[in-house]
Design an enzyme around this catalytic site. Structure first.
Site, mmCIF file in Angstrom:
data_model
loop_
_atom_site.group_PDB
_atom_site.id
_atom_site.type_symbol
_atom_site.label_atom_id
_atom_site.label_comp_id
_atom_site.label_asym_id
_atom_site.label_seq_id
_atom_site.Cartn_x
_atom_site.Cartn_y
_atom_site.Cartn_z
ATOM 1 N N GLN A 1 0.768 -1.092 0.034
ATOM 2 C CA GLN A 1 -0.054 0.021 0.029
ATOM 3 C C GLN A 1 0.877 1.410 0.099
ATOM 4 O O GLN A 1 0.461 2.183 0.814
ATOM 5 C CB GLN A 1 -0.821 -0.038 1.252
ATOM 6 C CG GLN A 1 -2.263 -0.906 0.956
ATOM 7 C CD GLN A 1 -3.139 -0.564 -0.072
ATOM 8 O OE1 GLN A 1 -3.276 0.745 -0.422
ATOM 9 N NE2 GLN A 1 -3.829 -1.477 -0.678
ATOM 10 N N SER A 2 2.066 1.249 -0.585
ATOM 11 C CA SER A 2 2.871 2.342 -0.788
ATOM 12 C C SER A 2 2.286 3.474 -1.321
ATOM 13 O O SER A 2 1.734 3.599 -2.579
ATOM 14 C CB SER A 2 4.225 1.792 -1.388
ATOM 15 O OG SER A 2 5.204 3.054 -1.884
ATOM 16 N N ASN A 3 2.238 4.703 -0.686
ATOM 17 C CA ASN A 3 1.733 6.019 -1.308
ATOM 18 C C ASN A 3 2.603 6.522 -2.358
ATOM 19 O O ASN A 3 2.264 7.078 -3.279
ATOM 20 C CB ASN A 3 1.681 6.918 -0.073
ATOM 21 C CG ASN A 3 0.701 6.569 1.053
ATOM 22 O OD1 ASN A 3 -0.364 6.345 0.566
ATOM 23 N ND2 ASN A 3 1.009 6.796 2.144
#
Length: 378
Positions: free
Chosen positions: A96-98
């Site tokens: 879920q890396s921004n």
């Protein structure tokens, strides 16, 4: 009617702040990718120490698809990629890396392909990762996704993994440009050096002679706190930077950030300009129910939605430190940097369902009649 913003997505020569002109290397160009400057406003959180004023820098409002602190770094990194003739971008991060989502969007804006290496559980590394949160945006804009297990990531490391993909693409005739985890290298550090100039100008244009004593931010990859602390120490701000680490330990970040600053020939010690505290709790992107309850309570009290991975943990740890050490914060003016990450909340809906029960079926008496033409459905 507002005039169109013709600067957006343009690439221009970069002129550093005068107080940073001795750093080296200085970027030659910068892309306009964020909606800047982002606003600063009072943040009336309850239970602050006596006389403490808390303000909020809304870097979560730097965009929607391309939002948060990662945008500032990408403005410099993408300019470098284009200057070097890249036709595709490689980067790496958590599932879920921004940063990976922002990179995928920025690449597509600039007509570049994007290749993401995403870290996930070994139990599902062979499965479709789904469309939750950041993954939905990444896959909508056509990013190529390679999954690796957390165990593979820990054993091989992000640098080797991105180099493996780089070599593969080069053999296929591509010209890849690798962006490190979080966009955190010495070039990306300029994003938050420039943010300090932005804060300086905002304060100078204000009417209340506001001066910040402290800047507080979450620390996940190091580049943001490197730019903030260096910029604050060199500029007129001179605010102490407090970073709350949401992964690795403080000693790791002191050393990592020192490497970034040394890469700019800054001639300064990180331990002199940053206070780093541990706020990782259960681990990166893992939350206790107390942390999630805090995110919910802050949203209900102030309308500000924190993300669970970065700003939520940092604000939670900041208020705990204020409660435990009130004398350290009393009477000070504190600027908290909201680094975005709203989409990460979608990955926490199962944990948060029990915390947000404010719904009901509307009670409508059977005697109530509809008036013609009002509420008519077609």
């Amino acid at each position: 009617m507002a005039s169109p913003n013709f600067d957006f997505l343009s690439c221009k020569p970069y002129n550093p702040p005068s107080w940073a002109s001795h750093l080296s290397p200085i970027p030659s160009h910068v892309f306009s990718l964020g909606h800047l400057p982002t606003p600063i406003h009072r943040w009336n959180l309850p239970n602050l120490p006596q006389g403490t004023q808390l303000w909020l820098k809304r870097d979560d409002l730097s965009g929607m698809q391309l939002s948060g602190n990662k945008v500032r770094k990408l403005e410099f990194l993408m300019a470098d990629a284009v200057a070097k003739g890249a036709d595709c971008i490689i980067t790496i991060g958590g599932i879920q890396s921004n940063h990976c989502r922002a990179t995928a969007v920025a690449a597509k804006y600039l007509q570049l392909d994007c290749y993401l290496i995403l870290r996930t559980s070994k139990l599902i590394v062979d499965q479709d990762p789904g469309l939750t949160g950041n993954l939905l945006v990444e896959r909508l804009v056509g990013a190529h996704v390679d999954l690796v297990s957390k165990e593979e990531y820990a054993k091989i490391g992000s640098v080797t993994l991105t180099n493996l993909l780089k070599e593969k693409l080069q053999k296929e005739g591509r010209r890849p440009y690798v962006i490190p985890v979080g966009g955190s290298d010495s070039l990306g550090t300029w994003g938050y050096i420039e943010a300090i100039r932005e804060i300086e100008l905002q304060l100078q244009s204000g009417t209340d002679n506001l001066v910040f004593d402290d800047i507080v931010v979450a620390c996940g990859s190091g580049g943001t706190i490197a730019g903030l602390s260096l910029g604050s120490s060199l500029s007129s701000l001179k605010a102490k930077v407090h970073a709350f680490s949401v992964c690795d330990d403080p000693d790791y970040f002191y050393d990592f950030v020192q490497g970034l600053l040394d890469g700019l020939h800054a001639d300064v010690s990180t331990r002199d300009i940053i206070d780093i505290q541990n706020a990782k709790g259960l681990g990166y992107a893992m939350n206790t129910i107390e942390e999630l309850k805090f995110v919910k309570e802050v949203a209900a009290a102030t309308g500000v939605v924190l993300d669970p991975v970065y700003s939520g943990k940092a604000a939670y740890a900041m208020l705990k430190d204020m409660a435990d050490n009130p004398a350290k914060w009393e009477g000070r003016k504190v600027l908290f940097i909201h680094t975005g990450g709203l989409l990460g909340l979608f990955d926490k809906v199962d944990q948060m369902t029990s915390l947000v029960g404010n719904w009901r079926k509307m009670d409508i008496d059977e005697s109530v009649l509809r008036k013609d033409g009002v509420g008519k459905m077609f």
